[in-house]
Design a protein around this motif. Sequence first.
Motif, PDB file in Angstrom:
ATOM      1  N   HIS A 185      23.974   4.046 -18.638  1.00 38.68           N
ATOM      2  CA  HIS A 185      23.546   4.131 -17.246  1.00 38.68           C
ATOM      3  C   HIS A 185      23.702   5.564 -16.719  1.00 38.68           C
ATOM      4  CE1 HIS A 185      22.760   2.892 -13.171  1.00 38.68           C
ATOM      5  NE2 HIS A 185      23.895   3.455 -12.781  1.00 38.68           N
ATOM      6  N   ASP A 195      21.010   7.707 -18.253  1.00 36.31           N
ATOM      7  CA  ASP A 195      19.714   7.435 -17.640  1.00 36.31           C
ATOM      8  C   ASP A 195      19.571   8.128 -16.283  1.00 36.31           C
ATOM      9  OD1 ASP A 195      18.929   5.920 -19.789  1.00 36.31           O
ATOM     10  OD2 ASP A 195      19.370   3.984 -18.838  1.00 36.31           O
ATOM     11  N   GLU A 196      20.647   8.140 -15.514  1.00 35.00           N
ATOM     12  CA  GLU A 196      20.595   8.815 -14.218  1.00 35.00           C
ATOM     13  C   GLU A 196      20.375  10.319 -14.384  1.00 35.00           C
ATOM     14  OE1 GLU A 196      24.072   7.881 -11.979  1.00 35.00           O
ATOM     15  OE2 GLU A 196      23.316   5.915 -11.394  1.00 35.00           O
ATOM     16  N   LYS A 237      18.915  11.802 -16.927  1.00 35.37           N
ATOM     17  CA  LYS A 237      17.558  11.993 -17.411  1.00 35.37           C
ATOM     18  C   LYS A 237      16.552  11.837 -16.271  1.00 35.37           C
ATOM     19  CE  LYS A 237      16.699   9.689 -21.112  1.00 35.37           C
ATOM     20  NZ  LYS A 237      16.241   8.635 -22.050  1.00 35.37           N
ATOM     21  N   HIS A 238      16.809  10.881 -15.393  1.00 35.81           N
ATOM     22  CA  HIS A 238      15.931  10.651 -14.244  1.00 35.81           C
ATOM     23  C   HIS A 238      15.877  11.894 -13.353  1.00 35.81           C
ATOM     24  CE1 HIS A 238      13.994   8.626 -10.901  1.00 35.81           C
ATOM     25  NE2 HIS A 238      14.980   9.028 -10.113  1.00 35.81           N
ATOM     26  N   LEU A 239      17.028  12.490 -13.079  1.00 36.99           N
ATOM     27  CA  LEU A 239      17.067  13.696 -12.252  1.00 36.99           C
ATOM     28  C   LEU A 239      16.337  14.860 -12.917  1.00 36.99           C
ATOM     29  CD1 LEU A 239      20.710  13.634 -10.875  1.00 36.99           C
ATOM     30  CD2 LEU A 239      18.597  13.319  -9.591  1.00 36.99           C
ATOM     31  N   ASN A 259      13.912  14.674 -15.191  1.00 36.45           N
ATOM     32  CA  ASN A 259      12.474  14.412 -15.194  1.00 36.45           C
ATOM     33  C   ASN A 259      11.871  14.637 -13.810  1.00 36.45           C
ATOM     34  OD1 ASN A 259      12.656  13.722 -17.857  1.00 36.45           O
ATOM     35  ND2 ASN A 259      12.575  11.533 -17.515  1.00 36.45           N
ATOM     36  N   ARG A 260      12.585  14.206 -12.784  1.00 33.49           N
ATOM     37  CA  ARG A 260      12.095  14.374 -11.422  1.00 33.49           C
ATOM     38  C   ARG A 260      11.963  15.848 -11.070  1.00 33.49           C
ATOM     39  NH1 ARG A 260      15.581  11.465  -7.004  1.00 33.49           N
ATOM     40  NH2 ARG A 260      16.394  13.549  -6.765  1.00 33.49           N
TER      41      ARG A 260
END
Length: 92
Positions: free
Chosen positions: A23, A26-27, A29-31, A33-34
């Motif tokens: 988790h 993933d957070e 990676k999300h930041l 990518n954003r």
Amino acid sequence: MAEDKKEGEKTFPKKKPTALKRHIQDEKKHLRNRTWKRRIQTARVQFETEKNNEAKVPLLNSLYSLLDKAVKNKVLKKGTASRLKSRFTKKV
């Protein structure tokens, strides 16, 4: 021990440390990518708002560079970047 549980009540296992680690990853990676997608969007807006075609060429080069780096960092797929490059090239 059987007295603690009510009849028909389900018990769920606790979250494992690997799920928590995933988790957190993933957070992050999300930041990441954003951030990349936002940089691409900003470059795209600069490119599209420029009226002079001669001034668009350096902006197009920087946009190409950003798209290629995004593919290298697995933010975008190769085909997506290719399609965007093609569309931007038509606008010059």
